[in-house]
Design a protein around this motif. Structure first.
Motif, PDB file in Angstrom:
ATOM      1  N   UNK A  13       0.683  -1.111   0.161  1.00  0.00           N
ATOM      2  CA  UNK A  13       0.029  -0.161  -0.092  1.00  0.00           C
ATOM      3  C   UNK A  13       1.024   1.123   0.124  1.00  0.00           C
ATOM      4  N   UNK A  14       2.128   1.065  -0.244  1.00  0.00           N
ATOM      5  CA  UNK A  14       2.848   2.274  -0.368  1.00  0.00           C
ATOM      6  C   UNK A  14       3.635   2.261  -1.638  1.00  0.00           C
ATOM      7  N   UNK A  15       3.902   3.588  -2.157  1.00  0.00           N
ATOM      8  CA  UNK A  15       5.023   3.732  -3.241  1.00  0.00           C
ATOM      9  C   UNK A  15       6.358   3.145  -2.725  1.00  0.00           C
ATOM     10  N   UNK A  16       7.332   2.503  -3.697  1.00  0.00           N
ATOM     11  CA  UNK A  16       8.422   1.873  -3.426  1.00  0.00           C
ATOM     12  C   UNK A  16       9.407   2.883  -2.750  1.00  0.00           C
ATOM     13  N   UNK A  21      12.147   4.211   2.400  1.00  0.00           N
ATOM     14  CA  UNK A  21      12.411   5.158   3.484  1.00  0.00           C
ATOM     15  C   UNK A  21      12.176   4.496   4.899  1.00  0.00           C
ATOM     16  N   UNK A  22      10.862   3.795   4.943  1.00  0.00           N
ATOM     17  CA  UNK A  22      10.810   3.123   6.400  1.00  0.00           C
ATOM     18  C   UNK A  22      11.624   2.232   6.600  1.00  0.00           C
ATOM     19  N   UNK A  23      12.206   1.360   5.782  1.00  0.00           N
ATOM     20  CA  UNK A  23      13.115   0.508   6.050  1.00  0.00           C
ATOM     21  C   UNK A  23      14.565   1.162   6.552  1.00  0.00           C
ATOM     22  N   UNK A  24      14.768   2.239   6.088  1.00  0.00           N
ATOM     23  CA  UNK A  24      15.895   3.207   6.513  1.00  0.00           C
ATOM     24  C   UNK A  24      15.728   3.824   7.936  1.00  0.00           C
ATOM     25  N   UNK A  25      14.449   4.428   8.095  1.00  0.00           N
ATOM     26  CA  UNK A  25      14.208   5.282   9.025  1.00  0.00           C
ATOM     27  C   UNK A  25      13.397   4.553  10.332  1.00  0.00           C
ATOM     28  N   UNK A  26      12.958   3.439  10.470  1.00  0.00           N
ATOM     29  CA  UNK A  26      12.416   2.615  11.419  1.00  0.00           C
ATOM     30  C   UNK A  26      13.645   2.705  12.395  1.00  0.00           C
ATOM     31  N   UNK A  27      13.236   3.007  13.744  1.00  0.00           N
ATOM     32  CA  UNK A  27      14.284   2.991  14.653  1.00  0.00           C
ATOM     33  C   UNK A  27      14.892   1.419  15.064  1.00  0.00           C
ATOM     34  N   UNK A  28      14.207   0.714  14.382  1.00  0.00           N
ATOM     35  CA  UNK A  28      14.691  -0.577  14.960  1.00  0.00           C
ATOM     36  C   UNK A  28      15.163  -1.218  13.877  1.00  0.00           C
ATOM     37  N   UNK A  29      16.373  -2.324  13.919  1.00  0.00           N
ATOM     38  CA  UNK A  29      17.071  -3.057  12.908  1.00  0.00           C
ATOM     39  C   UNK A  29      15.911  -3.770  12.078  1.00  0.00           C
ATOM     40  N   UNK A  30      16.135  -3.863  10.836  1.00  0.00           N
ATOM     41  CA  UNK A  30      15.304  -4.706   9.819  1.00  0.00           C
ATOM     42  C   UNK A  30      16.027  -5.781   9.381  1.00  0.00           C
TER      43      UNK A  30
END
Length: 191
Positions: A13-16, A21-30
């Motif tokens: 449901x999000x543009x790529x 950006x979410x992967x980079x910005x979320x404060x937890x390791x992905x």
């Protein structure tokens, strides 16, 4: 590649660019859990994740120029930070597929496990991370990201350029050839 971006949009449901950006910005390791083929956009997502655990039967690689596409930004510049400039160019120019062991040796993934142990390995790392200080992890992630955050601007510029490029006959030839399971004829576009 428009189909890839549309698929990502419909799945999450999000543009790529927002998902990246979410992967980079979320404060937890992905953690990337790599099972099967992570080719093209999947390889870029694996590159963007903080950690990667890969099944010994999985494969990574790029197809961009083979099908008339490229992820200039995270997919190229950030990849080069992981595997080195020469190897990143090989990955993008030759469009080969790499085994889990090759991905480990080039620094593209952190760990390779037998296929049937993949979920347990990811669970183990998430448990360990869950026991760590969330503030310390967030600060560490921001510190790691600060060194490469200039790539975000390159990525946004490149994403918009690539979207325009997808409207060209050259790009359409790549996708058409892929769908028809034939080698594309890019000779008319040699500069």
């Amino acid at each position: 590649m428009d189909d890839f971006y549309a698929a990502v949009d419909s799945i999450v449901g999000l543009p790529i660019d927002e998902l990246q950006s979410i992967i980079r910005d979320i404060p937890k390791p992905v953690i990337a859990r790599i099972n099967g083929f992570a080719i093209g956009g999947g390889n870029v997502f694996a590159t963007l994740c903080d950690l990667s655990i890969m099944s010994d039967t999985a494969k990574l690689g790029q197809v961009g120029p083979k099908v008339g596409s490229v992820d200039a930004g995270w997919g190229t510049a950030f990849l080069a930070r992981h595997v080195g400039d020469k190897k990143a160019r090989e990955i993008w120019y030759l469009n080969l597929q790499y085994t889990a062991q090759e991905a480990l040796e080039m620094g593209l993934v952190n760990k390779v496990v037998p296929h049937d142990e993949l979920d347990a390995a990811v669970d183990e790392w998430t448990q360990i991370i869950g026991e760590r200080s969330p503030t310390a992890l967030a600060l560490a992630k921001r510190s790691f990201n600060a060194d490469s955050d200039n790539i975000r601007g390159i990525s946004m510029l490149a994403l918009n350029s690539v979207k325009l490029y997808y409207d060209t006959d050259e790009s359409k030839e790549g996708m058409k050839a892929f769908n028809e399971r034939r080698t594309p004829d890019f000779h008319a576009y040699v500069k």
